[in-house]
Design a protein around this motif. Sequence first.
Motif, PDB file in Angstrom:
ATOM      1  N   VAL A 216      35.940  46.604  51.785  1.00  0.00           N
ATOM      2  CA  VAL A 216      35.625  45.142  51.613  1.00  0.00           C
ATOM      3  C   VAL A 216      35.948  44.741  50.100  1.00  0.00           C
ATOM      4  O   VAL A 216      36.131  45.630  49.285  1.00  0.00           O
ATOM      5  CB  VAL A 216      34.403  44.423  51.917  1.00  0.00           C
ATOM      6  CG1 VAL A 216      34.046  44.719  53.422  1.00  0.00           C
ATOM      7  CG2 VAL A 216      33.057  45.304  51.052  1.00  0.00           C
ATOM      8  N   ASP A 217      36.432  43.557  49.847  1.00  0.00           N
ATOM      9  CA  ASP A 217      37.044  43.087  48.565  1.00  0.00           C
ATOM     10  C   ASP A 217      35.647  42.243  47.799  1.00  0.00           C
ATOM     11  O   ASP A 217      34.959  42.802  47.200  1.00  0.00           O
ATOM     12  CB  ASP A 217      38.100  42.219  48.721  1.00  0.00           C
ATOM     13  CG  ASP A 217      38.961  41.792  47.537  1.00  0.00           C
ATOM     14  OD1 ASP A 217      38.582  42.236  46.458  1.00  0.00           O
ATOM     15  OD2 ASP A 217      39.795  41.162  47.634  1.00  0.00           O
ATOM     16  N   ASN A 218      35.948  41.011  47.831  1.00  0.00           N
ATOM     17  CA  ASN A 218      35.063  40.117  46.964  1.00  0.00           C
ATOM     18  C   ASN A 218      33.761  39.657  47.623  1.00  0.00           C
ATOM     19  O   ASN A 218      33.421  39.862  48.818  1.00  0.00           O
ATOM     20  CB  ASN A 218      35.883  38.695  46.664  1.00  0.00           C
ATOM     21  CG  ASN A 218      37.214  39.252  46.010  1.00  0.00           C
ATOM     22  OD1 ASN A 218      37.168  40.110  45.058  1.00  0.00           O
ATOM     23  ND2 ASN A 218      38.187  38.460  46.255  1.00  0.00           N
ATOM     24  N   ALA A 219      33.100  39.002  46.613  1.00  0.00           N
ATOM     25  CA  ALA A 219      31.480  38.556  47.373  1.00  0.00           C
ATOM     26  C   ALA A 219      31.877  37.238  47.723  1.00  0.00           C
ATOM     27  O   ALA A 219      33.116  36.851  47.887  1.00  0.00           O
ATOM     28  CB  ALA A 219      30.648  38.471  45.971  1.00  0.00           C
ATOM     29  N   LEU A 251      35.242  42.645  38.434  1.00  0.00           N
ATOM     30  CA  LEU A 251      35.433  41.224  38.440  1.00  0.00           C
ATOM     31  C   LEU A 251      34.275  40.548  39.502  1.00  0.00           C
ATOM     32  O   LEU A 251      33.345  40.853  39.250  1.00  0.00           O
ATOM     33  CB  LEU A 251      37.013  40.959  38.981  1.00  0.00           C
ATOM     34  CG  LEU A 251      38.144  41.511  37.954  1.00  0.00           C
ATOM     35  CD1 LEU A 251      39.618  41.530  38.633  1.00  0.00           C
ATOM     36  CD2 LEU A 251      37.996  40.779  36.862  1.00  0.00           C
ATOM     37  N   ASN A 252      35.004  39.938  40.527  1.00  0.00           N
ATOM     38  CA  ASN A 252      33.978  39.352  41.619  1.00  0.00           C
ATOM     39  C   ASN A 252      33.880  40.071  42.813  1.00  0.00           C
ATOM     40  O   ASN A 252      33.678  39.683  43.803  1.00  0.00           O
ATOM     41  CB  ASN A 252      34.269  37.696  41.734  1.00  0.00           C
ATOM     42  CG  ASN A 252      35.649  37.533  42.443  1.00  0.00           C
ATOM     43  OD1 ASN A 252      36.857  38.220  42.071  1.00  0.00           O
ATOM     44  ND2 ASN A 252      35.573  36.689  43.245  1.00  0.00           N
ATOM     45  N   ASP A 253      34.162  41.332  42.754  1.00  0.00           N
ATOM     46  CA  ASP A 253      34.253  42.207  44.192  1.00  0.00           C
ATOM     47  C   ASP A 253      32.774  42.178  44.362  1.00  0.00           C
ATOM     48  O   ASP A 253      32.003  42.409  43.371  1.00  0.00           O
ATOM     49  CB  ASP A 253      34.722  43.494  43.504  1.00  0.00           C
ATOM     50  CG  ASP A 253      36.193  43.667  43.717  1.00  0.00           C
ATOM     51  OD1 ASP A 253      36.792  42.584  43.853  1.00  0.00           O
ATOM     52  OD2 ASP A 253      36.846  44.569  43.382  1.00  0.00           O
ATOM     53  N   TYR A 291      36.735  49.270  40.542  1.00  0.00           N
ATOM     54  CA  TYR A 291      37.822  48.678  40.090  1.00  0.00           C
ATOM     55  C   TYR A 291      38.538  47.523  41.241  1.00  0.00           C
ATOM     56  O   TYR A 291      38.025  47.807  42.476  1.00  0.00           O
ATOM     57  CB  TYR A 291      39.131  49.439  39.826  1.00  0.00           C
ATOM     58  CG  TYR A 291      38.590  50.578  38.795  1.00  0.00           C
ATOM     59  CD1 TYR A 291      38.440  50.109  37.422  1.00  0.00           C
ATOM     60  CD2 TYR A 291      38.388  52.029  39.278  1.00  0.00           C
ATOM     61  CE1 TYR A 291      38.011  51.193  36.588  1.00  0.00           C
ATOM     62  CE2 TYR A 291      38.300  52.908  38.256  1.00  0.00           C
ATOM     63  CZ  TYR A 291      38.029  52.523  36.850  1.00  0.00           C
ATOM     64  OH  TYR A 291      37.487  53.379  36.094  1.00  0.00           O
ATOM     65  N   PRO A 292      39.102  46.616  40.864  1.00  0.00           N
ATOM     66  CA  PRO A 292      39.307  45.718  42.112  1.00  0.00           C
ATOM     67  C   PRO A 292      40.653  46.098  42.931  1.00  0.00           C
ATOM     68  O   PRO A 292      40.966  45.746  43.891  1.00  0.00           O
ATOM     69  CB  PRO A 292      40.077  44.454  41.360  1.00  0.00           C
ATOM     70  CG  PRO A 292      40.237  44.638  39.792  1.00  0.00           C
ATOM     71  CD  PRO A 292      39.259  46.045  39.515  1.00  0.00           C
ATOM     72  N   LEU A 293      41.121  47.496  42.517  1.00  0.00           N
ATOM     73  CA  LEU A 293      42.090  48.129  43.286  1.00  0.00           C
ATOM     74  C   LEU A 293      41.515  49.384  43.779  1.00  0.00           C
ATOM     75  O   LEU A 293      40.387  49.539  43.245  1.00  0.00           O
ATOM     76  CB  LEU A 293      43.344  48.410  42.379  1.00  0.00           C
ATOM     77  CG  LEU A 293      44.322  47.352  41.935  1.00  0.00           C
ATOM     78  CD1 LEU A 293      43.664  46.432  40.963  1.00  0.00           C
ATOM     79  CD2 LEU A 293      45.727  47.667  41.552  1.00  0.00           C
TER      80      LEU A 293
HETATM   81 MG    MG Z   1      38.547  41.783  44.310  1.00  0.00          MG
END
Ligand code: MG
Length: 366
Positions: A216-219, A251-253, A291-293
């Motif tokens: 999963v990625d962002n909140a 970030l906003n992950d 990290y976002p990646l």
């Molecule tokens: Mg992200």
Amino acid sequence: MNLPAASSTHVFPLLADPRGYQACPLDLRDQPQLRAYWIGVFRDHFPKLIEEALRTAEAAGQAVGMVHNRLRESQVAFHQWLDRADAEPHGFGRLTILTMCIERERVLRFAGVDDAYRLAKQRENQKALSVLPSLLDQLDAMPDDARAVAVIEGIFAGNIFDMGAVQTADLFRDGASVDFHQVRGRLAKRPWLIDGLDSWLARLRGKPYRRAVLFVDNAGPDIVLGMIPFARDLLRRGTDVLLTANTLASLNDVTIDELHELLVQVATIDPVIREAVGKGRLSCVASGNGYPLIDLANVSLELVEAVQSRAVDLVVIEGMGRAVESNIDAVFTCDALKLAMVKDPGVARVLGGRMYDLVMKFDSPA
Ligand code: MG
């Protein structure tokens, strides 16, 4: 100091060619134009990050002046590092956007900032949770195929909550927000930039997957209105789901701690999620990433063991950073789905597309 992913060197076990795998294959050392582009993106974004970090610090009752000074020093250090990367690109080993993300987290943590977007994430989580019950009712009223499409569109729409991309960050600046249903209604029309929807729908009509792992990625709407409804749809089709989120904030992950909390909250709203958690059909695990990646050659042992013990037969990677920038060409030993909204003009150019184009890459092993 706790630096992201410093101690994990475990390879994600479902990579088809672990030796040949490389996260972020695009090396910027020999790409002067792209290098300059990305250095500009990271440089322009840092002031936005400072703004969010200050709002988070203020909400936590911290001395904002001191935090501001430390962040300004971080910005100077980060810009000096970017200048060196531009002037001496061969002095760093591989130079990729992941390298830049790693350096950005290093200077932030050196300044004592471990979660600049905490406040923005909390705000968007609460807002998304208030939208979730009606969204689930809407999805449950749909026939099978239509629901499968709607949950994919929900992932795209939720993925617009990305405060790492300069243009979408502005949509959420100063407490501003966007309406999930409006975004979903205005998504790019099919065929998408990469459009594996038909083969995905055909596959869903067959025997259900046993178990899926979802990166999963962002909140906010990304996890709550995108990935959780998608996970819920898989559960209803008979597939067990393992969600994996960042160990550390970036970030906003959404982080693994936030994901645990969100699942508890969603379970109070929704009996399907409640039952799945209770029966162990839905669980979550820290990815080891910060990290976002994501570098799939560097994940947590916990994730490796969870995947190995569960006979996973579907990998889903979501978000522009994880699915596109670092892993669009990653090949797995089982079916794999990569999903993202394109929110950076440079990424769009590399893919031959435009801003807000949609990527749904569905691959089965040869
Ligand atoms: Mg992200």
